[in-house]
Each structure stands twice: as C-alpha cells, then as structure tokens.
Scaffold this motif. Sequence first.
Motif, PDB file in Angstrom:
ATOM      1  N   SER A   1      -0.163  23.939   7.284  1.00  0.00           N
ATOM      2  CA  SER A   1       0.337  24.138   8.706  1.00  0.00           C
ATOM      3  C   SER A   1      -0.970  23.700   9.534  1.00  0.00           C
ATOM      4  CB  SER A   1       0.188  25.686   8.682  1.00  0.00           C
ATOM      5  OG  SER A   1      -1.059  26.305   8.412  1.00  0.00           O
ATOM      6  N   LYS A   2      -2.219  23.165   9.148  1.00  0.00           N
ATOM      7  CA  LYS A   2      -3.167  23.025  10.131  1.00  0.00           C
ATOM      8  C   LYS A   2      -3.492  21.535   9.843  1.00  0.00           C
ATOM      9  CE  LYS A   2      -5.165  27.571  10.387  1.00  0.00           C
ATOM     10  NZ  LYS A   2      -6.301  28.501  10.429  1.00  0.00           N
ATOM     11  N   GLY A   3      -2.566  20.916   9.432  1.00  0.00           N
ATOM     12  CA  GLY A   3      -2.740  19.327   9.231  1.00  0.00           C
ATOM     13  C   GLY A   3      -3.010  18.832   7.594  1.00  0.00           C
ATOM     14  N   ILE A   4      -3.549  17.748   7.480  1.00  0.00           N
ATOM     15  CA  ILE A   4      -3.655  17.187   6.299  1.00  0.00           C
ATOM     16  C   ILE A   4      -4.401  18.160   5.203  1.00  0.00           C
ATOM     17  CG2 ILE A   4      -4.294  15.243   4.728  1.00  0.00           C
ATOM     18  CD1 ILE A   4      -3.613  13.472   7.114  1.00  0.00           C
ATOM     19  N   VAL A   5      -4.135  18.225   4.073  1.00  0.00           N
ATOM     20  CA  VAL A   5      -4.721  18.987   3.050  1.00  0.00           C
ATOM     21  C   VAL A   5      -5.367  18.281   2.082  1.00  0.00           C
ATOM     22  CG1 VAL A   5      -4.730  20.953   1.228  1.00  0.00           C
ATOM     23  CG2 VAL A   5      -3.221  21.011   3.182  1.00  0.00           C
ATOM     24  N   HIS A   6      -4.507  17.110   1.579  1.00  0.00           N
ATOM     25  CA  HIS A   6      -5.236  16.345   0.701  1.00  0.00           C
ATOM     26  C   HIS A   6      -4.198  15.092   0.878  1.00  0.00           C
ATOM     27  CE1 HIS A   6      -6.691  14.821  -3.155  1.00  0.00           C
ATOM     28  NE2 HIS A   6      -5.301  14.534  -3.503  1.00  0.00           N
ATOM     29  N   GLN A   7      -4.790  13.925   0.629  1.00  0.00           N
ATOM     30  CA  GLN A   7      -3.998  12.580   0.431  1.00  0.00           C
ATOM     31  C   GLN A   7      -4.611  11.659  -0.400  1.00  0.00           C
ATOM     32  OE1 GLN A   7      -4.255  10.614   4.166  1.00  0.00           O
ATOM     33  NE2 GLN A   7      -6.384  10.550   4.420  1.00  0.00           N
ATOM     34  N   CYS A   8      -4.013  10.889  -1.213  1.00  0.00           N
ATOM     35  CA  CYS A   8      -4.421  10.026  -2.248  1.00  0.00           C
ATOM     36  C   CYS A   8      -3.523   8.884  -2.526  1.00  0.00           C
ATOM     37  CB  CYS A   8      -4.675  10.726  -3.583  1.00  0.00           C
ATOM     38  SG  CYS A   8      -3.074  11.441  -4.093  1.00  0.00           S
TER      39      CYS A   8
ATOM     40  N   ALA B   1       0.818  -1.130  -0.027  1.00  0.00           N
ATOM     41  CA  ALA B   1       0.055   0.183   0.191  1.00  0.00           C
ATOM     42  C   ALA B   1       0.710   1.156   0.005  1.00  0.00           C
ATOM     43  CB  ALA B   1      -0.890   0.121   1.054  1.00  0.00           C
ATOM     44  N   ALA B   2       0.687   2.278  -0.711  1.00  0.00           N
ATOM     45  CA  ALA B   2       1.296   3.321  -0.887  1.00  0.00           C
ATOM     46  C   ALA B   2       0.130   4.509  -0.838  1.00  0.00           C
ATOM     47  CB  ALA B   2       2.439   3.546  -1.896  1.00  0.00           C
ATOM     48  N   HIS B   3       0.547   5.651  -0.334  1.00  0.00           N
ATOM     49  CA  HIS B   3      -0.343   6.854  -0.387  1.00  0.00           C
ATOM     50  C   HIS B   3       0.613   8.035  -0.068  1.00  0.00           C
ATOM     51  CE1 HIS B   3      -0.269   6.143   3.962  1.00  0.00           C
ATOM     52  NE2 HIS B   3      -0.436   7.425   4.236  1.00  0.00           N
ATOM     53  N   MET B   4       0.210   9.105  -0.820  1.00  0.00           N
ATOM     54  CA  MET B   4       0.707  10.484  -0.587  1.00  0.00           C
ATOM     55  C   MET B   4       0.082  11.419   0.236  1.00  0.00           C
ATOM     56  SD  MET B   4       2.446  10.961  -4.410  1.00  0.00           S
ATOM     57  CE  MET B   4       1.258  10.081  -5.345  1.00  0.00           C
TER      58      MET B   4
END
Length: 97
Positions: A88-95, A80-83
């Motif tokens: 500054s306030k945490g996760i903006v985007h993940q995929c 499994a791999a993700h980006m």
Amino acid sequence: MTQSALTPVGRFRTGRSAEGCPQALDAWRVTTDDAEVAAPVAGLLGGQPQPNEGGGELAHEVLTKVETVRVLMDGPDAVAAHMVLWGSKGIVHQCDG
C-alpha cells in the motif's frame, strides 16, 4: 553493432496497472516515449496507439493483438526481467526472479 551502441525506443510488457492493481495481459503491451514508434508497432502487431495509462514512465502504449512476437536478440544480456511486490505504500521487494 555492440550492445552499448543500441538505444531502446520502447519496451515489451506482459502486464500493466489498472486502478492500482496489477493486471496480466493476454497479448503484448508495448510502451514508448515516441509517438512515431507507437504507430508502426500498432500497424505491425494490431491495436491502437494511446496515452500510457497503465503505469510506467513511457508516454505512449499499444495494447497489441498478438500473443507471440518473433525477435532477434543480441545475446543473453539483451533481455531483462524483474518482479516487484507492491504494498500500500510502494515497493516492498523486488528481484530478478
């Protein structure tokens, strides 16, 4: 043995967080919750078991001395791999790439 019967004991990682900034590594970083797993990893791949200060939920890490590791996988779903894009306030985007 099927995928559902396997219990992960650690993770291979390509980077870590250093002083709040992402850092790519030249060698593998292995994280685990089990000190009895960290010690043989260090023995096989080099490095020293230490507390995981590079971020993440697992308590121990080994910054190995190796760039490559030979592994046997149980099929394409074994990896499994993700980006993650952090702001500054945490996760903006993940995929998943």
